[in-house]
Design an enzyme around this catalytic site. Structure first.
Site, PDB file in Angstrom:
ATOM      1  N   LYS A  49       0.851  -1.186   0.000  1.00 46.67           N
ATOM      2  CA  LYS A  49       0.000   0.000   0.000  1.00 46.67           C
ATOM      3  C   LYS A  49       0.885   1.234   0.000  1.00 46.67           C
ATOM      4  O   LYS A  49       1.737   1.406   0.881  1.00 46.67           O
ATOM      5  CB  LYS A  49      -0.904   0.007   1.236  1.00 46.67           C
ATOM      6  CG  LYS A  49      -1.895   1.152   1.229  1.00 46.67           C
ATOM      7  CD  LYS A  49      -2.911   0.998   2.336  1.00 46.67           C
ATOM      8  CE  LYS A  49      -2.463   1.547   3.654  1.00 46.67           C
ATOM      9  NZ  LYS A  49      -2.297   3.013   3.694  1.00 46.67           N
ATOM     10  N   ASP A  76      -3.418   4.329  -1.779  1.00 42.43           N
ATOM     11  CA  ASP A  76      -4.334   4.763  -0.720  1.00 42.43           C
ATOM     12  C   ASP A  76      -4.244   6.270  -0.535  1.00 42.43           C
ATOM     13  O   ASP A  76      -3.657   6.754   0.429  1.00 42.43           O
ATOM     14  CB  ASP A  76      -3.983   4.018   0.577  1.00 42.43           C
ATOM     15  CG  ASP A  76      -4.965   4.305   1.698  1.00 42.43           C
ATOM     16  OD1 ASP A  76      -6.110   4.715   1.411  1.00 42.43           O
ATOM     17  OD2 ASP A  76      -4.588   4.103   2.869  1.00 42.43           O
ATOM     18  N   LYS A  78      -7.117   8.125  -0.728  1.00 42.96           N
ATOM     19  CA  LYS A  78      -8.423   8.505  -0.167  1.00 42.96           C
ATOM     20  C   LYS A  78      -9.005   9.731  -0.848  1.00 42.96           C
ATOM     21  O   LYS A  78      -9.267  10.768  -0.221  1.00 42.96           O
ATOM     22  CB  LYS A  78      -8.305   8.725   1.347  1.00 42.96           C
ATOM     23  CG  LYS A  78      -7.847   7.482   2.102  1.00 42.96           C
ATOM     24  CD  LYS A  78      -7.869   7.710   3.610  1.00 42.96           C
ATOM     25  CE  LYS A  78      -7.485   6.470   4.384  1.00 42.96           C
ATOM     26  NZ  LYS A  78      -6.067   6.091   4.265  1.00 42.96           N
ATOM     27  N   HIS A  80     -11.336  12.449  -2.247  1.00 39.08           N
ATOM     28  CA  HIS A  80     -12.579  13.028  -1.715  1.00 39.08           C
ATOM     29  C   HIS A  80     -12.686  14.436  -2.297  1.00 39.08           C
ATOM     30  O   HIS A  80     -12.098  15.379  -1.779  1.00 39.08           O
ATOM     31  CB  HIS A  80     -12.505  13.063  -0.180  1.00 39.08           C
ATOM     32  CG  HIS A  80     -13.789  13.441   0.486  1.00 39.08           C
ATOM     33  ND1 HIS A  80     -13.947  13.415   1.850  1.00 39.08           N
ATOM     34  CD2 HIS A  80     -14.984  13.848  -0.009  1.00 39.08           C
ATOM     35  CE1 HIS A  80     -15.182  13.785   2.165  1.00 39.08           C
ATOM     36  NE2 HIS A  80     -15.822  14.061   1.037  1.00 39.08           N
ATOM     37  N   ASP A  81     -13.415  14.557  -3.402  1.00 39.89           N
ATOM     38  CA  ASP A  81     -13.506  15.854  -4.086  1.00 39.89           C
ATOM     39  C   ASP A  81     -14.767  15.818  -4.947  1.00 39.89           C
ATOM     40  O   ASP A  81     -15.553  14.875  -4.849  1.00 39.89           O
ATOM     41  CB  ASP A  81     -12.235  16.079  -4.925  1.00 39.89           C
ATOM     42  CG  ASP A  81     -11.894  17.565  -5.084  1.00 39.89           C
ATOM     43  OD1 ASP A  81     -12.814  18.353  -5.388  1.00 39.89           O
ATOM     44  OD2 ASP A  81     -10.725  17.931  -4.908  1.00 39.89           O
ATOM     45  N   ILE A  82     -14.941  16.800  -5.815  1.00 41.13           N
ATOM     46  CA  ILE A  82     -16.121  16.777  -6.684  1.00 41.13           C
ATOM     47  C   ILE A  82     -15.962  15.614  -7.681  1.00 41.13           C
ATOM     48  O   ILE A  82     -14.834  15.182  -7.974  1.00 41.13           O
ATOM     49  CB  ILE A  82     -16.332  18.120  -7.425  1.00 41.13           C
ATOM     50  CG1 ILE A  82     -15.111  18.482  -8.279  1.00 41.13           C
ATOM     51  CG2 ILE A  82     -16.644  19.224  -6.421  1.00 41.13           C
ATOM     52  CD1 ILE A  82     -15.330  19.700  -9.166  1.00 41.13           C
ATOM     53  N   THR A 134     -10.219   3.891  10.985  1.00 44.38           N
ATOM     54  CA  THR A 134     -10.132   3.022  12.169  1.00 44.38           C
ATOM     55  C   THR A 134      -9.530   3.751  13.377  1.00 44.38           C
ATOM     56  O   THR A 134      -9.529   3.216  14.480  1.00 44.38           O
ATOM     57  CB  THR A 134      -9.301   1.763  11.870  1.00 44.38           C
ATOM     58  OG1 THR A 134      -8.138   2.150  11.152  1.00 44.38           O
ATOM     59  CG2 THR A 134     -10.084   0.766  11.068  1.00 44.38           C
TER      60      THR A 134
END
Ligand code: C5P
Length: 248
Positions: A49, A76, A78, A80-82, A134
């Site tokens: 990863k 990885d 992550k 997160h956007d439009i 987590t």
């Protein structure tokens, strides 16, 4: 466009070898440090990863080098956007040859579907949705305005991810059994926060041993510091692989 992904071991797949279930997190800052871990682990580990630390420090060359050396890479970052921005980033990641990448389920259905659609040109790429980190416990969730216990939030996010076409979800082993019963075997469960008995917990909150994670229904487990910070990483990985084999 929807592409068949039958070649990918989605969902609970007891025939996966232990080696295919273990993903080692290369949370280091330099390519030489990453290479040192990879060479110490040798053939025992096939999937690594690459997360935001290593990618930010070294860029895509580190991913290309791993893929070029025959390793599978879980990117990885992550996202997160439009939706358009995430779809564009996923297209670039697909070209790097990674086999898994993460998006935040909190980005919503449109963003998740855009990511899945963008990955469909590469049948070996799984889009994994991160549900709840987590490291977050119930109190942390309350602080950021997420009502309910961690498990309720994980379930809601996982159902959203599955209905948006994501091939897998990232979730703690504690939630794996209920996720498996709600989502069936069509969605892969990838579980970080794994700690062999006696290992330092660090900043994780919802932890499980490797064997517990597999028995709970995880298809893949992600292990970082218990292997990469071990005095003998190969021995630490070997012990975890043994636990996975026994639990599978
Ligand atoms: O060192 P450790 O085993 O805690 O590393 C776990 C890895 O899994 C880290 O790279 C962390 O960013 C990642 N991760 C996580 N929890 C999630 C998603 C990813 O710990 N929900």
């Amino acid at each position: 466009m929807t592409t068949s992904r039958a070649s990918i071991p989605f969902g609970l797949n007891p025939s996966l070898a232990a080696r295919d279930r273990l993903i080692v997190a290369l949370d280091v800052s330099t390519a030489p440090a990453a290479s040192a871990i990879v060479s110490r682990l040798g053939n025992s580990v096939s999937t690594y990863k690459v997360g935001m630390q290593l990618y930010t420090a070294q860029g895509p060359s580190v991913v290309r080098d791993l893929v070029g050396s025959g390793k599978s890479v879980f990117l990885d970052l992550k996202y997160h956007d439009i939706p358009n921005t995430v779809a564009s980033a996923v297209r670039e990641a697909a070209q790097l040859g990674v086999c898994m990448l993460t998006v935040h389920a909190a980005g919503g259905a449109k963003m998740l579907s855009a990511a899945v659609e963008s990955a469909s040109s590469n049948p070996n790429l799984m889009i994994l949705a991160v549900t709840v980190l987590t490291s977050l416990g119930d109190n942390d969730l309350e602080q950021i305005g997420m009502r309910g216990k961690a498990e309720e939030n994980v379930l809601r996010m996982a159902e959203l991810a599955a209905s948006s076409g994501c091939q897998g979800i990232v979730a703690s082993a504690r939630e794996a059994p209920i996720l498996r019963s709600r989502l069936g075997s069509s969605v892969a469960i990838v579980t970080p926060g794994v700690r062999p008995a006696g290992a330092a917990i660090g900043d994780q909150a919802r932890i499980a041993t490797p064997a517990d994670a597999i028995r709970a229904g995880a298809d893949y487990i992600v292990v970082g510091r218990p292997i990469t910070h071990a005095a003998d990483p190969a021995q630490a990985a070997g012990q975890i692989l043994g636990e996975i084999t026994q639990a599978s």
